[in-house]
Design an enzyme around this catalytic site. Structure first.
Site, PDB file in Angstrom:
ATOM      1  N   GLU A 151       0.861  -1.216   0.004  1.00 56.94           N
ATOM      2  CA  GLU A 151      -0.053  -0.043   0.141  1.00 56.94           C
ATOM      3  C   GLU A 151       0.793   1.507  -0.062  1.00 56.94           C
ATOM      4  O   GLU A 151       0.680   2.086  -0.581  1.00 56.94           O
ATOM      5  CB  GLU A 151      -1.031   0.079   1.209  1.00 56.94           C
ATOM      6  CG  GLU A 151      -1.927   1.154   1.267  1.00 56.94           C
ATOM      7  CD  GLU A 151      -3.082   0.912   0.245  1.00 56.94           C
ATOM      8  OE1 GLU A 151      -3.644   1.909  -0.277  1.00 56.94           O
ATOM      9  OE2 GLU A 151      -3.093  -0.482  -0.162  1.00 56.94           O
ATOM     10  N   ASP A 152       1.953   1.331   0.861  1.00 53.42           N
ATOM     11  CA  ASP A 152       2.571   2.552   1.097  1.00 53.42           C
ATOM     12  C   ASP A 152       3.897   2.647  -0.003  1.00 53.42           C
ATOM     13  O   ASP A 152       4.205   4.022  -0.357  1.00 53.42           O
ATOM     14  CB  ASP A 152       3.269   2.579   2.419  1.00 53.42           C
ATOM     15  CG  ASP A 152       1.889   2.767   3.549  1.00 53.42           C
ATOM     16  OD1 ASP A 152       0.989   2.986   3.039  1.00 53.42           O
ATOM     17  OD2 ASP A 152       2.193   2.745   4.753  1.00 53.42           O
TER      18      ASP A 152
END
Length: 766
Positions: free
Chosen positions: A128-129
């Protein structure tokens, strides 16, 4: 007491107030010195605080308790990769970001989750990051770990307070990932718990949003999976951020009252230990307390002040085996008198999340109610860790099969609802209903126990058994007595469903089913079976709405393509159907089309009405034979000749009321945009139900004379009931009859009015 007055009600705490420290959920009470040391009434109340910094040494120590050297090596590789990916990234508190994945992994290690879940906890934010691809994770750590991380990465940006469609879609992905592998939600709950523990650095608005999301979604999931420690801590943390002033005031009140109850606690402890020893029972006695949020909810729901909440604390007795649980119960009942109606046997009938205990409330010293929970060591493990106990105690083969089966059945029901549900928002609605914690337990005729949400009806029971049984249900017997399908179930009811192959769901069923499975099945049926009727109705409604905004109902292909791209619908037929069943508002769709036209006005001309200007407000024509997409409201039962209005109800199509219906007026005031003009068609080839009430002298043959008069008029009586009049020996008779029109009804009423003994006749409404 109003909830807004809770703060002021807490300011006066009498000496009788019960208190237990909210930061401990399970605490041995044998050491009275420890109790006395904790009873400092002058201690300042504070919100739950956690440093948020997780130590790799602490994680390694926990993992080495149950993992092999090979597994530890894999975990270290996952840690190194996560540390490298998050290098330079910091949390809002200023700590290195890697401290968060380590803390999540440590919480998972408390449940002794397997090596793949621990690795996923360490890696849960890298996709996600840091834009790490799933293929890279598969290559480095294997497909199972990559799949877990992929499932978790889809959950990261849920925004439940805005963009409802996107939020619901993300939530659906979360639950479906959980249905495939329950470890996904276990890691997610650990992630949410650490985020809640370290929420103090966030802005007040973000604290409230995240706490509300936690209370609405993650707390019920933790409860449903039996993760009671997580469930209680998440509740208290969310409460502290949603209502900080109430939390601090209640915390201060509990701590101030703690010393006042020391004598009572010690006296009960001594008496219970002596009684168990005399009965030759080896048992551990623990102090069990309500969380601050549990106390607050009791004050709020029952409108109590703090001083009126007497059962703030209780005791938990853990014994060796099943038989000793009931022996200990008898010992307690011999020691203190039980309160009537306060005994619950969750051992014989476990809760839906696998929880088992005996609950009893006794009248203790000074007339104080004291709650006891009695359970075995095995039941205690399940009660605290729920489905996670599967990993905690792998050697206990077979002991948790019932819990695993219950969890599997619930996860499977999520997939069933997904198959039948039209969109994400509807899926979210159904599932949140089934997460409601309170349950009612009923029996099939073959004595199988079925758990349903409190407030569930016999129709919910039918759909719980099988969708086909629900679809074909016509009646039910509860405890061998015939009752309506809408009857609410109570604990211990024996329920039998009567079916007919000719029975089919109606939109009215949606008003009294309680479970998500039943609602989704009924809506699915109504959508598929009545598709053509709903589509045609939606086509009429959209045409009328387009004309009302000065647009030609014959939309060009380019405009249709643009509308479909922006509406997520696959075809205009789908939009028409959604309008026909009330899922979309025709006026809003028309407004959206108008906006598209104005954006591209050189290519799409406005409608020039000229002589057709009268069509602008043309009502929808009602023939009474449209099927389930058009219903005649049961509150007023309109018939041809009545002035009528139409209400567009979600998933129930068009509901037609008389224009003087009081119920319709109240509904119109709440949602004026959902009402449209309707009118009767010219050729109506059916009869319509209506109700009349006749007041007649109570004498032999009165009912027969009226029924004969109605029969002479070629009118069918579909229902009749009688009740005694108020005075003068009069009887009220209520008929439901079938007529052609208002004129036909007037003719029948005139002929009945002339009968001997008839005092009054009127048409019934409402």
């Amino acid at each position: 007491m109003n909830v807004n007055d809770i703060n002021s009600s807490l300011l006066t705490i009498p000496a009788e107030s019960i208190s237990v420290t909210p930061s401990e959920n399970l605490r041995p009470l044998q050491d009275k010195k420890n109790i006395a040391a904790s009873n400092d009434a002058s201690a300042k109340p504070t919100e739950p605080t956690h440093t948020g910094v997780a130590s790799t040494s602490a994680l390694s120590a926990r993992l080495s308790e149950y993992m092999s050297a090979a597994d530890l090596k894999q975990v270290k590789e996952a840690y190194r990769f996560s540390d490298e990916m998050h290098l330079g990234q910091v949390r809002k508190s200023g700590e290195p970001y890697i401290s968060h994945p380590i803390a999540v992994a440590e919480i998972c290690a408390e449940w002794k989750l397997d090596v793949q879940a621990i690795m996923a906890a360490l890696l849960h934010d890298v996709m996600e990051d840091q834009d790490v691809q799933k293929e890279e994770l598969i290559e480095r750590f294997g497909a199972p770990v990559a799949t877990l991380v992929d499932g978790l990465s889809k959950l990261e940006k849920i925004e439940f307070q805005s963009q409802i469609e996107a939020q619901a879609e993300n939530f659906r992905k979360m639950l479906l990932a959980m249905a495939r592998d329950v470890r996904v939600i276990l890691v997610k709950l650990a992630d949410r718990l650490h985020n809640m523990r370290t929420l103090g650095v966030m802005s007040p608005e973000k604290k409230r949003r995240i706490s509300r999301e936690t209370m609405d979604v993650y707390v019920p999931i933790a409860h449903r999976l039996g993760l009671n420690n997580i469930y209680r801590e998440l509740q208290d943390l969310a409460f502290s951020h949603l209502y900080p002033m109430r939390y601090r005031t209640l915390s201060k009140a509990v701590k101030a009252a703690r010393g006042n109850r020391r004598e009572v606690v010690n006296k009960i402890l001594d008496a219970v230990n002596d009684a168990l020893k005399t009965a030759e029972l080896q048992a551990e006695v623990y102090g069990r307390e309500k969380t601050l949020y549990g106390i607050y909810r009791k004050m709020h729901d029952k409108h109590l002040s703090f001083s009126q909440v007497l059962d703030v604390y209780g005791f938990r007795i853990v014994v060796k085996d099943f038989r000793e649980s009931y022996y200990a119960l008898g010992t307690l009942h011999a020691l203190y008198k039980p309160m009537p109606g306060k005994f619950k046997d969750y051992i014989a009938i476990p809760k839906t999340n696998g929880y088992q205990s005996l609950h009893t409330t006794l009248i203790g010293p000074y007339g104080t109610p004291v709650e006891f929970q009695i359970r075995t060591q095995e039941m205690h493990r399940v009660a605290e860790s729920g489905v996670a106990a599967h990993w905690l105690y792998k050697n206990d083969e077979g002991s948790l099969t019932d819990l695993q089966q219950r969890t599997h059945a619930w996860l499977q029901s999520l997939l069933d609802i997904q198959k039948q549900t039209g969109d994400s928002a509807e899926f979210l609605e159904h599932v949140k209903v089934d997460l409601f914690p309170d349950s009612v337990y009923v029996f099939t005729p073959k004595s199988k126990i079925i758990a349903l949400p409190r407030g569930a009806t016999a129709l919910d029971f039918a759909y719980n058994i099988h969708t086909d049984i629900g679809d074909q249900a016509i009646a039910t017997r509860i405890n061998h007595e015939p009752v309506p399908l809408r009857s609410e179930l109570k604990n211990g009811d024996i329920v039998e469903i009567i079916t007919s192959p000719n029975s089919r769901p109606t939109p009215n069923w949606l008003t009294y089913v309680r479970t998500g499975k039943a609602r989704s099945a009924i809506r699915h049926y109504l959508r598929t079976i009545n598709l053509n009727e709903s589509t045609e109705l939606g086509r009429q409604l959209l045409a009328q709405a387009l004309v009302a905004v000065n647009l030609n109902p014959d939309l060009p292909g380019s405009l249709i393509d643009k509308l479909l791209n922006e509406s997520s619908a696959k075809s205009m037929e789908e939009i028409y159907t959604d309008i026909g069943i009330g899922k979309r508002m025709a006026a809003l769709v028309a407004r959206h089309i108008l906006d598209l036209v104005e954006d591209d006005s050189p290519n799409i001309p406005f409608q020039q009405f000229g002589e057709r200007s009268g069509y602008r407000h043309a009502p929808v024509i009602i023939y009474g034979s449209e099927g389930l997409s058009v219903q005649l409201a049961p509150c007023c039962l309109p018939i041809p000749g009545d002035g009528i209005v139409g209400q567009l109800k979600r998933d129930q199509g068009l509901v037609v009321h008389t224009d003087d219906c009081e119920h319709a007026k109240r509904l119109h005031a709440k949602e004026p945009d959902r009402w449209i003009d309707v009118t009767w068609g010219e050729e109506l080839n059916r009869r319509f139900d209506t109700r009349i009430a006749v007041t007649i002298k109570n004498e032999r043959g009165a009912l027969a004379r009226i029924a004969a008069e109605i029969g002479e008029a070629d009118v069918n009586i579909s229902h009749v009931n009688m009740e005694d009049g108020d005075a003068n020996d009069m009887t009220h008779i209520h008929f439901t009859i079938q007529v052609d029109s208002r004129a036909h009804l007037a003719k029948i009423m005139r002929s009945i009015k002339h009968l001997n003994g008839v005092h009054r006749i009127l048409r019934e409404r409402g």
